[in-house]
Design an enzyme around this catalytic site. Structure first.
Site, PDB file in Angstrom:
ATOM      1  N   ARG A  92       0.823  -1.214   0.000  1.00  0.00           N
ATOM      2  CA  ARG A  92       0.000   0.000   0.000  1.00  0.00           C
ATOM      3  C   ARG A  92       0.852   1.257   0.000  1.00  0.00           C
ATOM      4  O   ARG A  92       0.423   2.322  -0.472  1.00  0.00           O
ATOM      5  CB  ARG A  92      -0.937  -0.024   1.225  1.00  0.00           C
ATOM      6  CG  ARG A  92      -1.770   1.229   1.402  1.00  0.00           C
ATOM      7  CD  ARG A  92      -2.855   1.038   2.438  1.00  0.00           C
ATOM      8  NE  ARG A  92      -2.395   0.434   3.659  1.00  0.00           N
ATOM      9  CZ  ARG A  92      -1.709   1.044   4.622  1.00  0.00           C
ATOM     10  NH1 ARG A  92      -1.367   2.317   4.471  1.00  0.00           N
ATOM     11  NH2 ARG A  92      -1.353   0.409   5.707  1.00  0.00           N
TER      12      ARG A  92
ATOM     13  N   TYR B 113     -16.503  20.520 -10.668  1.00  0.00           N
ATOM     14  CA  TYR B 113     -17.035  19.175 -10.868  1.00  0.00           C
ATOM     15  C   TYR B 113     -18.101  18.899  -9.808  1.00  0.00           C
ATOM     16  O   TYR B 113     -17.852  19.074  -8.605  1.00  0.00           O
ATOM     17  CB  TYR B 113     -15.860  18.215 -10.736  1.00  0.00           C
ATOM     18  CG  TYR B 113     -16.081  16.755 -10.884  1.00  0.00           C
ATOM     19  CD1 TYR B 113     -16.759  16.227 -11.977  1.00  0.00           C
ATOM     20  CD2 TYR B 113     -15.538  15.882  -9.943  1.00  0.00           C
ATOM     21  CE1 TYR B 113     -16.901  14.850 -12.111  1.00  0.00           C
ATOM     22  CE2 TYR B 113     -15.664  14.505 -10.086  1.00  0.00           C
ATOM     23  CZ  TYR B 113     -16.362  13.991 -11.170  1.00  0.00           C
ATOM     24  OH  TYR B 113     -16.495  12.638 -11.301  1.00  0.00           O
TER      25      TYR B 113
ATOM     26  N   ASP C  40      -8.010  21.543 -10.141  1.00  0.00           N
ATOM     27  CA  ASP C  40      -8.408  20.353 -10.880  1.00  0.00           C
ATOM     28  C   ASP C  40      -7.952  20.560 -12.324  1.00  0.00           C
ATOM     29  O   ASP C  40      -8.575  21.288 -13.093  1.00  0.00           O
ATOM     30  CB  ASP C  40      -9.929  20.157 -10.797  1.00  0.00           C
ATOM     31  CG  ASP C  40     -10.377  18.847 -11.448  1.00  0.00           C
ATOM     32  OD1 ASP C  40      -9.656  18.335 -12.324  1.00  0.00           O
ATOM     33  OD2 ASP C  40     -11.465  18.352 -11.091  1.00  0.00           O
TER      34      ASP C  40
ATOM     35  N   LYS D 257      -9.267   9.940 -17.186  1.00  0.00           N
ATOM     36  CA  LYS D 257      -9.492  10.591 -18.471  1.00  0.00           C
ATOM     37  C   LYS D 257      -8.265  10.457 -19.382  1.00  0.00           C
ATOM     38  O   LYS D 257      -7.978   9.375 -19.857  1.00  0.00           O
ATOM     39  CB  LYS D 257      -9.843  12.064 -18.241  1.00  0.00           C
ATOM     40  CG  LYS D 257     -11.314  12.334 -17.971  1.00  0.00           C
ATOM     41  CD  LYS D 257     -11.839  11.875 -16.643  1.00  0.00           C
ATOM     42  CE  LYS D 257     -13.236  12.408 -16.362  1.00  0.00           C
ATOM     43  NZ  LYS D 257     -13.765  11.930 -15.077  1.00  0.00           N
TER      44      LYS D 257
END
Length: 397
Positions: free
Chosen positions: A62, A117, A189, A214
């Site tokens: 992790r 967003y 962002d 994206k």
């Protein structure tokens, strides 16, 4: 950073070259071009002394693996010298929420641009509000006027340039100058442009977020997020990522690396095709206006030209007043533009939207139905023919 050959090169490399070379250590990879996909949780220590001292490059899956290291090094190279570290998350939204949880605490005040967003707004209005964090939304065109909204407890400012539905272009350096003078973090962002076309860390931003689902992924087959931070913000973010247990699966990390290698050529095509389709749409009689900051007539064009080196394939159009039935007829007749959320993949997409109900600092009154398009990698003439068929159905309805 990369292969041994990289270390002998003194001339700074361009972004396209960095995308192909950064984060590659072919010697450590036994000569293979790509890093191994490490599926691992437990890391063994050779001696008890090493175990007690947590001595070793890797401690637990992790916390990082050779696969995640390759991606982080490549992203740092793309973000530029202001980047002190890159965190990875299992989605773009997870990158946003992790960042906000890292920099905010109960009693803090957060400023968020009104074109953000929508899931970001939902998190602010839901989880952050329950934790005693106040959010104020601001007009993305506010510039240095944002100083009027600062409070003594304002801890961070979040911008999205441009907004991924309505495409207003905030003046990031102006907003950042106000925030920095008051000790607040600036969060951007940066999904629309990516660091290839917009290095926001060089414009006063402390933390640059991407939904790597994206353009970095580029093929609509992963969920992924990245959090890039400067030296001021990185220690805080790194601690939060560790404490929150935020990580991404090894196969998605590998696909993000693979997508990153071709980002420059894909975004160049998205830029070119997107602008050609946008200009074609601007001449259609059914279209009231096109919302695309790279168009000369767009209100945000001057800021885009100053701060960005390219545009992606995502933009919106406002149609002339029409019924929902007519818009649906347009959508249903399209063959190449699929109807689906997200964007940034190789395929073209289109969705209707109306952000009026969740704007609070500004009013969304476009004057007609609004459509968001993502122009993919198909032939532009085929895309025009597809849209022309859609407009024929729109007019017939």
């Amino acid at each position: 950073m990369s292969s041994s050959e990289d270390k002998r090169v003194s001339k700074p490399r361009q972004k396209e070259t960095l995308l192909a070379t950064a984060g590659r250590d072919t010697k450590a990879q036994k000569g293979f071009v790509n890093p191994p996909v490490v599926h691992g949780s437990t890391v063994l220590y050779p001696t008890a002394d090493d175990l007690h001292a947590h001595r070793g490059e890797y401690q637990y899956g992790r916390r990082g693996t050779p696969t995640t290291k390759a991606l982080q090094e490549a992203m740092m190279a793309l973000e530029g010298p202001q980047c002190a570290g890159v965190g990875i998350a299992p989605s773009g939204l997870a990158a946003i929420t992790t960042t906000l949880l890292a920099v905010l605490k109960s009693g803090d005040h957060l400023l968020v641009c009104d074109n953000a967003y929508r899931p970001t707004r939902n998190f602010c209005n839901g989880v952050l509000a329950r934790y005693g964090i106040e959010t104020t939304y601001f007009d993305p065109l506010i510039g240095t006027g944002i100083v009027q909204l600062f409070k003594s407890n304002t801890r961070a400012v979040l911008v999205e340039a441009p907004g991924s539905q309505s495409f207003e272009m905030p003046d990031i350096p102006a907003i950042a100058s106000v925030a920095q003078a008051r000790g607040a973090f600036v969060i951007d962002d940066n999904t629309w442009a990516t660091p290839l076309f917009h290095r926001s860390l060089e414009q006063g931003v402390d933390i640059s977020i991407q939904a790597a689902t994206k353009y970095i992924g580029g093929h609509s087959d992963i969920m992924f997020g990245t959090i890039s931070a400067n030296a001021k913000a990185w220690p805080i973010l790194a601690e939060a990522i560790h404490l929150l247990g935020v990580c991404a699966g090894p196969d998605d990390v590998f696909l993000a690396i693979r997508g990153l290698r071709t980002l420059a050529v894909r975004l160049a095509q998205h830029h070119h095709s997107g602008l050609e389709i946008a200009r074609w749409l601007a001449k259609r009689p059914e279209v009231n206006r096109v919302l695309h900051p790279a168009l000369e007539a767009d209100p945000g064009h001057a800021l885009w030209k100053r701060d960005f080196t390219g545009a992606s394939g995502l933009f919106s159009v406002v149609l002339n007043p029409a019924t929902e039935q007519a818009v649906d007829a347009l959508l249903n007749s399209l063959e190449l533009f699929g109807m689906g959320y997200s964007w940034g993949g190789f395929e073209s997409l289109i969705i209707p939207f109306d952000c009026a109900s969740y704007r609070t600092a500004t009013q969304w009154q476009p004057g007609g139905p609004s459509l968001r398009l993502h122009v993919g990698l198909e032939n532009v003439e085929d895309l025009k023919a597809d849209l022309a068929r859609g407009f024929a159905a729109f007019n017939a309805a």
